[in-house]
Design a protein around this motif. Structure first.
Motif, PDB file in Angstrom:
ATOM      1  N   GLU A 197      33.443  57.037  25.605  1.00 10.51           N
ATOM      2  CA  GLU A 197      32.763  57.430  24.360  1.00 10.51           C
ATOM      3  C   GLU A 197      32.171  58.830  24.539  1.00 10.51           C
ATOM      4  N   PHE A 198      32.206  59.620  23.445  1.00 13.98           N
ATOM      5  CA  PHE A 198      31.654  60.978  23.475  1.00 13.98           C
ATOM      6  C   PHE A 198      30.703  61.172  22.276  1.00 13.98           C
ATOM      7  N   VAL A 199      29.721  62.014  22.450  1.00 14.21           N
ATOM      8  CA  VAL A 199      28.810  62.399  21.355  1.00 14.21           C
ATOM      9  C   VAL A 199      29.194  63.817  20.914  1.00 14.21           C
ATOM     10  N   ILE A 200      29.681  63.919  19.680  1.00 14.87           N
ATOM     11  CA  ILE A 200      30.178  65.202  19.159  1.00 14.87           C
ATOM     12  C   ILE A 200      29.494  65.449  17.812  1.00 14.87           C
ATOM     13  N   PRO A 201      28.957  66.654  17.565  1.00  9.04           N
ATOM     14  CA  PRO A 201      28.284  66.932  16.272  1.00  9.04           C
ATOM     15  C   PRO A 201      29.286  66.876  15.119  1.00  9.04           C
ATOM     16  N   GLY A 202      28.837  66.358  14.005  1.00 12.73           N
ATOM     17  CA  GLY A 202      29.690  66.298  12.823  1.00 12.73           C
ATOM     18  C   GLY A 202      30.126  67.684  12.392  1.00 12.73           C
ATOM     19  N   GLY A 203      31.392  67.827  12.073  1.00 13.94           N
ATOM     20  CA  GLY A 203      31.951  69.098  11.637  1.00 13.94           C
ATOM     21  C   GLY A 203      32.409  69.967  12.777  1.00 13.94           C
ATOM     22  N   GLY A 204      32.073  69.609  14.016  1.00  9.24           N
ATOM     23  CA  GLY A 204      32.482  70.400  15.159  1.00  9.24           C
ATOM     24  C   GLY A 204      33.869  70.006  15.625  1.00  9.24           C
ATOM     25  N   LEU A 205      34.468  70.911  16.416  1.00 13.61           N
ATOM     26  CA  LEU A 205      35.785  70.591  16.989  1.00 13.61           C
ATOM     27  C   LEU A 205      35.631  69.548  18.104  1.00 13.61           C
ATOM     28  N   ILE A 206      36.485  68.535  18.013  1.00 11.77           N
ATOM     29  CA  ILE A 206      36.435  67.476  19.050  1.00 11.77           C
ATOM     30  C   ILE A 206      36.798  68.060  20.394  1.00 11.77           C
ATOM     31  N   SER A 207      37.814  68.948  20.401  1.00 10.21           N
ATOM     32  CA  SER A 207      38.287  69.479  21.679  1.00 10.21           C
ATOM     33  C   SER A 207      37.270  70.383  22.358  1.00 10.21           C
ATOM     34  N   SER A 208      36.261  70.850  21.577  1.00  7.24           N
ATOM     35  CA  SER A 208      35.249  71.700  22.201  1.00  7.24           C
ATOM     36  C   SER A 208      34.341  70.882  23.128  1.00  7.24           C
ATOM     37  N   VAL A 209      34.211  69.621  22.817  1.00 11.42           N
ATOM     38  CA  VAL A 209      33.385  68.733  23.660  1.00 11.42           C
ATOM     39  C   VAL A 209      34.255  67.916  24.603  1.00 11.42           C
ATOM     40  N   ALA A 210      35.330  67.372  24.093  1.00 12.06           N
ATOM     41  CA  ALA A 210      36.202  66.504  24.882  1.00 12.06           C
ATOM     42  C   ALA A 210      37.639  66.853  24.603  1.00 12.06           C
ATOM     43  N   PRO A 211      38.163  67.817  25.369  1.00  9.32           N
ATOM     44  CA  PRO A 211      39.552  68.156  25.114  1.00  9.32           C
ATOM     45  C   PRO A 211      40.486  66.958  25.376  1.00  9.32           C
ATOM     46  N   GLN A 212      40.038  66.019  26.201  1.00 10.67           N
ATOM     47  CA  GLN A 212      40.854  64.820  26.476  1.00 10.67           C
ATOM     48  C   GLN A 212      39.938  63.673  26.885  1.00 10.67           C
TER      49      GLN A 212
END
Length: 507
Positions: free
Chosen positions: A16-31
């Protein structure tokens, strides 16, 4: 965080990852890395897994599987332009793949300890593999005794080293010869595979055969009464030995076998062979020789009975009937009479009497009488009648016949006689039929002239108990009743010896 999901014989650990809404997923978790772990007893390979489909955010062609020891790693690659919505996003991945059941291995050695049997003594390795919790035969070996040998004790199979709960060891397919001797048997081992490999197990097989005894067919002995009367007589020769032994017999001087001749042959059956022999009537003393003929008879090397067998034929004109009576009391003796003569081989009634004299010791100190006056009967005696017969008609109890104290006259009748003497004996001792009456008198114990006490000893008249009386110094005991035998006596002191007192009678 991570979650574990169980799927067909393996589990998948997700991330599981915590990613800000509207942000790129790959910027936090490229994989994302998912670990696939096989259940116990199963294995997985990366090459067997593929990603079929997923959310738009996943680069399906770019996602891949790699082998990590027993586990498989799924690397999920996200699309670089995918953005995180303003709500939680579950990314579902559809993949194809399966776990395969893991094969468990077993190996070890079988130690064969054999004697006079195959396989020979040796160590043989075994190995096998199979699915966990499955059962398989890993050993099945025929144990065969060598020719001329058999297993007196049943061969065994046992586990020396290993987990006994994994093994089922047993024997089967026993083979017996015509005499029910065990000559072959199969040893077996079934193995239930656990979840882990095993090695170094050890199995023992013990099989010692012994030589089958060779039973030689021999004549080992015989039995027959060799005293034959002068009249024509048939006697059976009982031949003993091993079934199948040959015998050959001859006999002389007119005796014949069942075939009407003086020679016969045969083979021993199980048990014994009875060979009838007819002896002709003779008018004078004669002998017959019965011979086991060799060769022709399989005589045992240990045969030690007379061969030939000699039969005595005697022309007997008279026999004797003797009688014996015994006494169990040393003071009562019996004089047995001379035997009663009877005509031999006589088929008409003969009768007579034998007189047994019963006396007592002259110093016994008692008299004897019959306890009961009834006559003794035939069943009171033990008889030896041989080839004749007689009956004791009575054992008459007589008083004071001649010089005896008592007399037993045994009257007999014999309806027929043979050529052998006959006898009887009284089963119980004669004293069991007799009452003893002891002689008693009165005695004076005079210690009147003595300055010391004196002790007198005597036998009580009624019971025979030895009794001691002390007579004080200067005292006298008059009229003491006592048995005459043993005589009363002074055993201590210096009083006068006991004196018979004829003037006083015992009460």
């Amino acid at each position: 965080m991570s979650n574990i999901v169980a799927i067909d014989n393996f589990t998948v650990t997700s991330q599981e990852f915590v990613i800000p809404g509207g942000g790129l997923i790959s910027s936090v978790a490229p994989q994302a890395v998912l670990t696939i772990v096989p259940n116990q007893g199963y294995e997985i390979e990366a090459s067997n897994f593929t990603v079929v489909s997923s959310n738009p955010e996943v680069d399906v062609p770019g996602s891949y599987f790699t082998q990590d020891g027993e586990n498989v790693i799924l690397t999920v690659v996200f699309v670089t332009t995918a953005t995180m919505p303003n709500y939680n996003l579950d990314i579902k991945i559809c993949m194809r793949g399966a776990a395969q059941e893991l094969g468990v291995t077993i190996d070890g050695d079988v130690f064969y300890d054999t004697q006079n049997a195959t396989p020979l003594t040796s160590t043989v390795s075994y190995s096998n593999s199979g699915p966990a919790e499955s059962t398989e035969e890993i050993l099945s070996q025929l144990i065969q005794a060598d020719t001329g040998y058999y297993f007196q004790s049943t061969p065994t199979i046992s586990l020396r080293t290993g987990d006994p709960t994994d093994y089922n060891l047993y024997t089967s397919a026993s083979v017996f010869d015509s005499n029910n001797r065990l000559t072959a048997i199969r040893v077996n081992a079934d193995y239930t595979y656990p979840f882990v490999n095993h090695s170094g197990d050890e199995i023992d097989v013990y099989a010692h055969a012994i030589e089958i005894p060779i039973i030689l067919e021999y004549v080992t002995g015989y039995s027959i009464n060799t005293t034959v009367p002068a009249t024509q007589t048939i006697r059976n020769l009982a031949i003993t030995g091993v079934q199948g032994a040959d015998y050959s017999l001859t006999i002389d001087n007119g005796a014949t076998f069942s075939n009407g001749t003086n020679a016969i042959t045969g083979i021993l059956p199980s048990g014994q062979e009875l060979v009838p022999i007819t002896f002709p009537a003779v008018t004078s003393t004669q002998t017959h020789n019965l011979t086991f003929v060799v060769p022709g008879t399989d005589l045992s090397p240990d045969f030690n009975q007379p061969n030939p067998i000699v039969f005595q034929r005697r022309v007997i004109t008279s026999i004797q009937l003797s009688g014996t009576i015994t006494s169990g009391d040393t003071d009562i003796s019996v004089t047995n009479p001379t035997p009663l003569p009877l005509d031999a081989s006589y088929n008409f009634t003969q009768s007579g009497s034998l007189t047994h004299d019963i006396t007592i010791s002259p110093v016994a100190g008692f008299t004897i009488s019959w306890t009961a006056t009834n006559s003794l009967v035939d069943s009171d005696f033990t008889k030896t009648e041989a080839d004749g017969n007689f009956t004791i008609t009575q054992g008459a109890k007589l008083l004071n016949l001649g010089s005896s104290d008592l007399t037993l006259r045994v009257d007999i009748t014999s309806p027929f006689t043979g050529v052998q003497n006959m006898s009887y004996s009284l089963t119980d001792d004669i004293d069991t039929y007799i009452t003893k009456t002891y002689t008693c008198a009165t005695f004076d114990f005079d210690n009147s002239q003595s300055a010391v006490d004196s002790v007198y000893e005597y036998a009580d008249c009624d019971t025979g108990t030895i009794t001691q009386d002390t007579v004080l110094a200067g005292g006298v005991v008059t009229g003491q009743c006592a048995r005459v035998v043993p005589a009363p006596s002074l055993i201590s002191g210096d009083g006068n010896p006991p004196a018979l007192n004829p003037t006083i009678e015992c009460p």
